[in-house]
Design an enzyme around this catalytic site. Structure first.
Site, mmCIF file in Angstrom:
data_model
loop_
_atom_site.group_PDB
_atom_site.id
_atom_site.type_symbol
_atom_site.label_atom_id
_atom_site.label_comp_id
_atom_site.label_asym_id
_atom_site.label_seq_id
_atom_site.Cartn_x
_atom_site.Cartn_y
_atom_site.Cartn_z
ATOM 1 N N CYS A 1 -9.826 14.661 0.232
ATOM 2 C CA CYS A 1 -10.710 15.743 0.252
ATOM 3 C C CYS A 1 -11.882 15.418 -0.018
ATOM 4 C CB CYS A 1 -10.048 16.875 -0.668
ATOM 5 S SG CYS A 1 -8.660 17.522 -0.011
ATOM 6 N N ARG B 1 -12.510 9.460 3.545
ATOM 7 C CA ARG B 1 -11.675 9.773 2.438
ATOM 8 C C ARG B 1 -10.432 10.424 3.174
ATOM 9 N NH1 ARG B 1 -14.039 10.379 -2.629
ATOM 10 N NH2 ARG B 1 -12.711 12.036 -3.365
ATOM 11 N N TRP C 1 -7.672 17.600 3.154
ATOM 12 C CA TRP C 1 -6.404 16.668 3.448
ATOM 13 C C TRP C 1 -5.210 17.605 3.058
ATOM 14 C CZ3 TRP C 1 -2.014 14.386 0.526
ATOM 15 C CH2 TRP C 1 -1.506 13.304 1.372
ATOM 16 N N ASN D 1 -10.538 20.118 -4.334
ATOM 17 C CA ASN D 1 -10.006 19.108 -3.932
ATOM 18 C C ASN D 1 -8.903 18.974 -5.161
ATOM 19 O OD1 ASN D 1 -9.106 16.424 -3.713
ATOM 20 N ND2 ASN D 1 -10.966 15.358 -4.218
ATOM 21 N N GLY D 2 -7.725 18.769 -4.953
ATOM 22 C CA GLY D 2 -6.634 18.841 -5.715
ATOM 23 C C GLY D 2 -5.612 19.841 -5.554
ATOM 24 N N GLU E 1 0.857 -7.312 2.003
ATOM 25 C CA GLU E 1 -0.357 -6.557 2.364
ATOM 26 C C GLU E 1 -0.518 -6.644 3.591
ATOM 27 O OE1 GLU E 1 -4.086 -4.992 2.014
ATOM 28 O OE2 GLU E 1 -2.357 -4.872 0.901
ATOM 29 N N LYS F 1 -1.183 -3.306 5.914
ATOM 30 C CA LYS F 1 -2.275 -3.150 6.971
ATOM 31 C C LYS F 1 -1.984 -2.841 8.469
ATOM 32 C CE LYS F 1 -5.559 -3.415 4.203
ATOM 33 N NZ LYS F 1 -4.551 -2.739 3.384
ATOM 34 N N GLU G 1 -0.764 0.924 8.240
ATOM 35 C CA GLU G 1 -1.645 1.872 8.080
ATOM 36 C C GLU G 1 -2.575 2.267 9.321
ATOM 37 O OE1 GLU G 1 -3.259 1.247 3.340
ATOM 38 O OE2 GLU G 1 -3.704 -0.335 4.566
ATOM 39 N N HIS H 1 19.067 -12.511 3.921
ATOM 40 C CA HIS H 1 19.693 -11.569 3.469
ATOM 41 C C HIS H 1 19.602 -10.014 3.800
ATOM 42 C CE1 HIS H 1 20.956 -14.414 0.169
ATOM 43 N NE2 HIS H 1 19.727 -14.894 0.209
ATOM 44 N N LYS I 1 -8.386 7.823 1.239
ATOM 45 C CA LYS I 1 -9.071 6.680 0.537
ATOM 46 C C LYS I 1 -8.685 6.746 -0.961
ATOM 47 C CE LYS I 1 -11.503 2.987 0.275
ATOM 48 N NZ LYS I 1 -10.785 1.525 0.926
#
Length: 615
Positions: free
Chosen positions: A2, A27, A75, A101-102, A488, A492, A495, A511, A610
């Site tokens: 947001c 964001r 968001w 926001n929240g 990581e 990426k 995402e 395994h 973000k």
């Protein structure tokens, strides 16, 4: 997540708010809206979609004149992304308007009570409940807006950054925060409100960052009044001078912020160790560590708490601290840490890692650790952020603003800071020899040049990306220090390209994951010469025998993996402990190029934010 932007002053608010919202697009959001007041009329426009959609709609549907404006990128949490659920929200009377926001956790019980009082609701949001609660307090108590906001916020449970305007008080905006960041820019008889400073950088360098549970009344021709929400006590405003500039938050000729930030890593790493790594004097100088050396040296263990990419940096740090400084380390997801009743004592050091310094779960983990008496050391990128303020001590990375939602330079600068800390502690404990210490310092100084060398594989990586862009799944394998890099790399790809990917320790392939391997499966294997090389080569042979497509990340001059792999990407040789700073570069570029070839929104991937400021 947001974004909040507001303006009150003598200028036209609309262009400031719209451009500010564009600055906050990084964001992550799914809808946007704006409210303007021209001295007579309160005008609201909002829409599902991008800020560009809002801009077009606003100019078609409302007059954009007015010296007061608030805007929002949402968001979705409560209610699907649509026009009605978008912010701003207006109270039943039409007098009050809010952006938020929240999350208000007890909104349902508040909503039921307000319905019994005759209030009705158009949206599914918790925010519309909050603005009507504020209006109800205003009516019931006969108080001004600031006091009504304060009373209402004492009744809510949750997190918020809000800006509220009452058209009956046209020279005033009330803002408050708990758990979500909020900055106030101070100009000449004008004020700016934003989730971070980027929307108002060209107008003022002076800003106030509200602390948790603080409320500010912003009034033209008056000084800002800041009060504690709980006890109404006055707070002296602390105005700080911003250090970032407009150029840092622009693309500077790159197609995307993510690509720009990948290429900024040599400078960012240098900026992070500059002034701390003094090789000629053979010392590492970090005030936050030096001032608390006894805490570190007497610690029974170090607990690292983080989320997402920062958690992966923490996993790399676990290897570094245990290998060099011989201190036991546990790495915890901050989102799980406080819910499993962890054992924390005064003999523990907790290192909290966050790019934004506002990650809600990491902040909650910090508060739990402090309540148990642990020493908390923060590692973050944003000066003045909540984690920086909540920690007992800490160290900033110096990555500069990171706009792309998928973190890149934050990861490498976090590893740089954590490496410096581990080296300093190893020297203090005597667990590293003088010659090894100097070798590590020299190699760390050389890393930026080696990252530059790794970036030169960009064209080759783009060609490999074109071959595998339509893959449905991908496996990333690494061992030792490069196992977290595999995690990581997979993150990426997930995402920004939305391709399913998993990272594994290479030895764990047998395994379970080996069942997935066939001629359609690309497998990225980090197979540098330092660290378990022969074991990784054996894993590659197992993949080859099952016809998997092998993309090898290898040390320059490697021949053994080249003979087995379908593709190899060379990186410069370095110490095993520093190799994640280099091996992560081709993985960042691979995910970037695949996403671009698929036409994805690289800088603003779907559903992601973000700065995750709610649980």
């Amino acid at each position: 997540m947001c974004g909040i932007v507001g303006y009150i002053g003598q200028r036209e608010a609309y262009p400031i708010v719209i451009e500010g919202l564009k600055r906050l697009e990084y964001r992550g959001y799914d809808s946007a809206g704006i409210a303007l007041y021209d001295g007579t009329n309160l005008k609201v426009c909002k829409t599902k979609g991008k800020v560009s959609d809002l801009e077009k709609r606003s100019e078609e549907e409302i007059t954009t004149i007015g010296n007061i404006g608030i805007g929002h990128t949402r968001w979705a949490t409560h209610g699907v992304p649509n026009d009605v659920n978008s912010h701003p929200h207006v109270s039943n009377s039409g007098n009050l308007v809010i952006i938020h926001n929240g999350i208000i956790e007890n909104y349902e019980s508040l909503k039921k009570e307000l319905i019994t009082r005759g209030y009705s609701f158009k949206s599914e949001t918790d925010t519309e409940v909050l603005i009507n609660l504020i209006e109800d307090v205003q009516k019931q108590e006969g108080v001004k807006l600031g006091k009504a906001v304060q009373i209402a916020l004492n009744q809510v449970i949750g997190a918020y950054a809000i800006a509220v305007f009452d058209k009956n008080r046209p020279d005033e905006v009330v803002v408050a925060r708990l758990g979500s960041p909020l900055a106030i820019g101070i100009g000449e008889n004008e004020f700016f409100i934003a989730s971070d400073a980027s929307p108002f950088l060209e107008y003022t360098k002076n800003a106030i960052y509200l602390e948790d549970e603080e409320l500010a009344i912003i009034h033209l021709n008056k000084e800002i009044k800041i009060r504690k929400i709980q006890d109404d006590s006055l707070v002296d405003p602390y105005i700080q001078e911003l250090q970032i500039n407009l150029e840092q938050i622009e693309k500077n000729g790159f197609d995307h912020f993510m690509l720009k930030e990948i290429h900024e890593q040599p400078k960012a790493i240098t900026d992070t160790y500059r002034g701390r790594l003094l090789r000629n004097e053979a010392i590492i100088k970090m005030a936050g560590v030096e001032d608390n050396m006894k805490k570190f040296l007497n610690a029974n263990r170090i607990i690292i708490v983080a989320c997402g990419t920062s958690w992966h940096a923490g996993l790399v740090a676990e290897y570094i601290f245990e290998d060099l400084a011989r201190i036991p380390v546990e790495v915890e997801y901050a989102s799980e840490f406080r819910y499993r009743n962890p054992i924390i004592t005064e003999k523990d050091v907790v290192i909290a890692i966050s790019q934004s310094g506002e990650t809600a779960d990491t902040l909650a983990a910090i508060k739990l650790a402090k309540s148990k008496g642990a020493f908390v050391f923060g590692v973050c990128n944003v000066v003045g952020s909540s984690i920086a303020r909540e920690s007992d001590a800490g160290a900033y990375t110096h990555a500069g603003p990171e706009i792309g939602v998928a973190s890149t330079k934050a990861f490498t600068t976090q590893i740089t800071v954590l490496t410096l800390i581990a080296l300093r502690l190893a020297r203090a404990k005597g667990t590293i020899s003088s010659s090894d210490f100097r070798t590590h310092m020299l190699e760390l100084e050389l890393i930026p040049k080696k990252v530059e060398q790794a970036l030169k594989s960009d064209k080759l990586i783009a060609e490999i990306a074109d071959i595998y862009k339509n893959s449905r799944n991908c496996l990333y394998l690494g061992r030792g220090y490069n196992f977290p890099v595999a995690l990581e790399g997979a993150l990426k790809l997930k995402e920004i390209s939305y391709i399913h990917a998993e990272g594994y320790p290479a030895a764990e392939m047998k395994h379970g994951p080996i069942a997935l391997i066939d001629e359609n499966m690309p497998i990225v294997v980090i197979a540098t010469k330092k660290g378990h090389y022969e074991k990784v080569v054996s894993n590659i042979q197992e993949i080859k025998s099952r016809k998997g497509k092998i993309i090898g990340i290898v040390t320059e001059g490697d021949e053994q993996v080249r003979a087995l792999a379908d593709h190899v990407i060379e990186v410069p040789e370095t110490l095993e402990s520093l190799s994640p700073l280099i091996t992560t570069i081709p993985l960042q570029l691979l995910s970037y190029h695949i996403a671009v070839l698929l036409g994805k929104n690289v800088d603003q991937p779907r559903n992601l934010a973000k700065s995750v400021t709610v649980e």
